[in-house]
Design a protein around this motif. Structure first.
Motif, PDB file in Angstrom:
ATOM      1  N   ILE A 139       0.836  -1.204   0.000  1.00 10.53           N
ATOM      2  CA  ILE A 139       0.000   0.000   0.000  1.00 10.53           C
ATOM      3  C   ILE A 139       0.870   1.252   0.000  1.00 10.53           C
ATOM      4  O   ILE A 139       0.583   2.233  -0.699  1.00 10.53           O
ATOM      5  CB  ILE A 139      -0.963  -0.015   1.195  1.00 10.53           C
ATOM      6  N   ALA A 140       1.945   1.238   0.781  1.00 10.53           N
ATOM      7  CA  ALA A 140       2.843   2.395   0.818  1.00 10.53           C
ATOM      8  C   ALA A 140       3.441   2.671  -0.554  1.00 10.53           C
ATOM      9  O   ALA A 140       3.540   3.830  -0.983  1.00 10.53           O
ATOM     10  CB  ALA A 140       3.943   2.161   1.849  1.00 10.53           C
ATOM     11  N   ARG A 186       2.174   1.911  -3.484  1.00  5.30           N
ATOM     12  CA  ARG A 186       1.133   2.430  -4.368  1.00  5.30           C
ATOM     13  C   ARG A 186       0.839   3.894  -4.071  1.00  5.30           C
ATOM     14  O   ARG A 186       0.734   4.727  -4.981  1.00  5.30           O
ATOM     15  CB  ARG A 186      -0.135   1.594  -4.226  1.00  5.30           C
ATOM     16  N   LEU A 187       0.696   4.229  -2.791  1.00  2.00           N
ATOM     17  CA  LEU A 187       0.430   5.611  -2.418  1.00  2.00           C
ATOM     18  C   LEU A 187       1.582   6.529  -2.817  1.00  2.00           C
ATOM     19  O   LEU A 187       1.367   7.655  -3.278  1.00  2.00           O
ATOM     20  CB  LEU A 187       0.174   5.712  -0.914  1.00  2.00           C
ATOM     21  N   GLU A 193       1.501   7.820  -6.233  1.00  2.00           N
ATOM     22  CA  GLU A 193       0.492   8.862  -6.400  1.00  2.00           C
ATOM     23  C   GLU A 193       0.955  10.181  -5.773  1.00  2.00           C
ATOM     24  O   GLU A 193       0.787  11.253  -6.349  1.00  2.00           O
ATOM     25  CB  GLU A 193      -0.826   8.417  -5.768  1.00  2.00           C
ATOM     26  N   PHE A 194       1.549  10.081  -4.585  1.00  2.00           N
ATOM     27  CA  PHE A 194       1.954  11.290  -3.875  1.00  2.00           C
ATOM     28  C   PHE A 194       3.076  12.031  -4.591  1.00  2.00           C
ATOM     29  O   PHE A 194       3.201  13.251  -4.478  1.00  2.00           O
ATOM     30  CB  PHE A 194       2.410  10.939  -2.460  1.00  2.00           C
ATOM     31  N   GLU A 245      -4.161  13.984  -0.365  1.00  2.12           N
ATOM     32  CA  GLU A 245      -3.171  12.927  -0.183  1.00  2.12           C
ATOM     33  C   GLU A 245      -3.151  12.431   1.253  1.00  2.12           C
ATOM     34  O   GLU A 245      -3.052  11.222   1.508  1.00  2.12           O
ATOM     35  CB  GLU A 245      -1.784  13.446  -0.580  1.00  2.12           C
ATOM     36  N   ALA A 272      -6.067  10.120   1.868  1.00  2.00           N
ATOM     37  CA  ALA A 272      -5.814   8.792   1.306  1.00  2.00           C
ATOM     38  C   ALA A 272      -4.832   8.008   2.174  1.00  2.00           C
ATOM     39  O   ALA A 272      -4.973   6.795   2.359  1.00  2.00           O
ATOM     40  CB  ALA A 272      -5.288   8.922  -0.120  1.00  2.00           C
ATOM     41  N   PHE A 273      -3.848   8.703   2.706  1.00  3.48           N
ATOM     42  CA  PHE A 273      -2.819   8.081   3.539  1.00  3.48           C
ATOM     43  C   PHE A 273      -3.433   7.480   4.803  1.00  3.48           C
ATOM     44  O   PHE A 273      -3.226   6.301   5.121  1.00  3.48           O
ATOM     45  CB  PHE A 273      -1.774   9.157   3.888  1.00  3.48           C
ATOM     46  N   GLN A 282      -6.649   6.933   5.459  1.00  3.26           N
ATOM     47  CA  GLN A 282      -7.715   5.982   5.153  1.00  3.26           C
ATOM     48  C   GLN A 282      -7.170   4.651   4.642  1.00  3.26           C
ATOM     49  O   GLN A 282      -7.877   3.643   4.626  1.00  3.26           O
ATOM     50  CB  GLN A 282      -8.670   6.581   4.122  1.00  3.26           C
ATOM     51  N   SER A 283      -5.895   4.626   4.255  1.00  2.45           N
ATOM     52  CA  SER A 283      -5.289   3.379   3.784  1.00  2.45           C
ATOM     53  C   SER A 283      -5.074   2.365   4.895  1.00  2.45           C
ATOM     54  O   SER A 283      -4.808   1.194   4.634  1.00  2.45           O
ATOM     55  CB  SER A 283      -3.933   3.688   3.130  1.00  2.45           C
ATOM     56  N   ILE A 325       7.144   6.538   1.711  1.00  2.04           N
ATOM     57  CA  ILE A 325       6.317   7.731   1.537  1.00  2.04           C
ATOM     58  C   ILE A 325       7.181   8.985   1.473  1.00  2.04           C
ATOM     59  O   ILE A 325       6.952   9.886   0.648  1.00  2.04           O
ATOM     60  CB  ILE A 325       5.290   7.847   2.678  1.00  2.04           C
TER      61      ILE A 325
END
Length: 417
Positions: free
Chosen positions: A39-40, A42-43, A46-47, A64, A67-68, A70-71, A99
């Protein structure tokens, strides 16, 4: 989900800001370490896309950040028996580094949240854990009201609270309040009448809380690390956590706080080095004396890149080693394991600081004058490294590490060690 009706909230607005709404739906529940890393990653992809623009234009990362949290990553370190994934602190460090390589401000924002939640787990009552951890698991973010800028030292707190029936009343002024502006809960440090530090978890919307968006540093510009004013703020006694106890006995509280800081710096170094390599490949010209057609074939550049990567990998290795030491100290807390975790984390902090700053300097040296143009905003890497590494000076890390190995003296117990 939208965090705010003003998605382009700017840095350093010099005004009090309204609370952010609570999440509309529960956060995702992380299952294990592997999912946290996935997940990190993928985020982070995006970030990274708008990170330079957010820094340049002073736009706080509201979408952002939502999303962070809520992940589920903000709850990843909660033990399994308390409803979380119970990931290792090696994994926590890796997530923060991933991140931070994309956007170091976003990497720093959960630092005090994670450390505060760790304090709750270590020293909170069962009722406090049940209530507050369920909120964290649902996606509520904590922002800190910890440090103060007008005191004699970082540990000389002026903020105080008094008991009034089944409530407490808090008064004080905080600064360096990373994430408080964008949080759902604020954990404030205040002293009781015996000068003992407590952590008080406040509702962001409590009367008497004023948050001013006045963080004006040249680095980590979008961390919302401004001022929190506490004027006769009330909270139930059930929200008061005796964090002073964490430093009266051997606990991993200090190294937990420090490893997150070191992970941010590793992330800054990674992101800086990757941008350096990309710029050299795509835009830099070979030096006239090199005899090469491409800057990426310059012998001195190659050697310098090799040096950067070796130093980065050494810093990462010490960081993962520190995470393992913290995991052991949490499982078997005693003088020996906690001292070893503290020293291991201090060693990592030294190398992560050095590589973050070195990478920022080398970027311009190797990429060339063109890399300083404002359109690329590459100076954010140096600015972020120079600003963030000022947290907990490494000159004292050398001293404590040496004193431990030579004289067997454990490092001091506090949040900066």
């Amino acid at each position: 989900m939208s965090l705010s009706p003003t998605p382009n909230l700017k840095v350093n607005s010099q005004q009090a800001e309204a609370p952010v709404p609570l999440p509309n739906e529960p956060a995702h529940r992380i299952r294990d370490d592997a999912e946290a890393i996935e997940i990190a990653q993928r985020l982070a992809s995006e970030f990274a896309r708008e990170a330079a623009r957010r820094d340049r234009e002073g736009i706080l990362p509201l979408k952002e950040l939502d999303a962070f949290s809520q992940s589920g990553l903000w709850a990843m370190a909660i033990p399994k028996n308390l409803g979380g994934a119970g990931v290792s602190w090696v994994t926590v460090a890796k997530v923060i580094a991933i991140i931070s390589a994309a956007d170091s401000a976003l990497g720093q924002l959960p630092q005090n949240h994670l450390a505060g939640v760790a304090h709750l787990i270590a020293d909170g009552t069962e009722a406090q854990k049940h209530e507050l951890l369920s909120e964290v698991l649902a996606g509520l973010r904590w922002g800190n009201a910890f440090s103060e800028k007008n005191s004699r030292t970082v540990a000389d707190f002026q903020t105080r609270f008094k008991q009034d029936g089944d409530e407490v009343v808090i008064n004080g002024e905080k600064f360096y309040a990373t994430g408080a502006l964008l949080a759902h809960r604020i954990h404030a440090v205040a002293l009781d009448e015996q000068d003992r530090a407590h952590l008080i978890v406040l509702d962001r919307s409590s009367p008497g809380i004023t948050i001013i968006n006045n963080w004006s540093s040249f680095g980590q510009r979008t961390t919302a690390s401004g001022t929190v004013l506490l004027h006769n703020v009330r909270a139930p006694l059930s929200r008061v956590i005796p964090v002073f106890q964490a430093f009266e006995r051997p606990t991993a509280a200090g190294p937990i706080s420090q490893i997150i800081q070191a992970a941010v710096d590793v992330g800054i170094a990674r992101g800086t080095i990757e941008d350096t390599l990309h710029f050299i490949r795509e835009r830099s010209r070979p030096w006239i004396d090199s005899g090469q057609d491409r800057a990426s074939d310059d012998h001195f550049t190659l050697a310098a890149v090799g040096d950067l990567k070796i130093r980065l990998h050494a810093a990462e290795a010490l960081l993962w080693r520190a995470g393992q030491a913290i995991d052991l100290a949490l499982q078997q807390p005693d003088e020996s394991t906690v001292a070893e975790a503290t020293v291991a984390t201090a060693e990592a902090k030294v190398l992560t600081t050095e590589i973050a700053i070195l990478a920022g300097n080398k970027l311009f040296e190797l990429a060339g004058t063109r890399s300083t143009l404002q359109e690329f905003n590459l100076d954010r890497h140096w600015r972020n490294a120079r600003t963030h590494t000022l947290h907990d000076p490494v000159r004292w890390k050398y001293y404590h590490v040496g004193n431990y190995y030579l004289n067997g003296t454990p490092p001091p117990r506090h949040a900066w060690s």
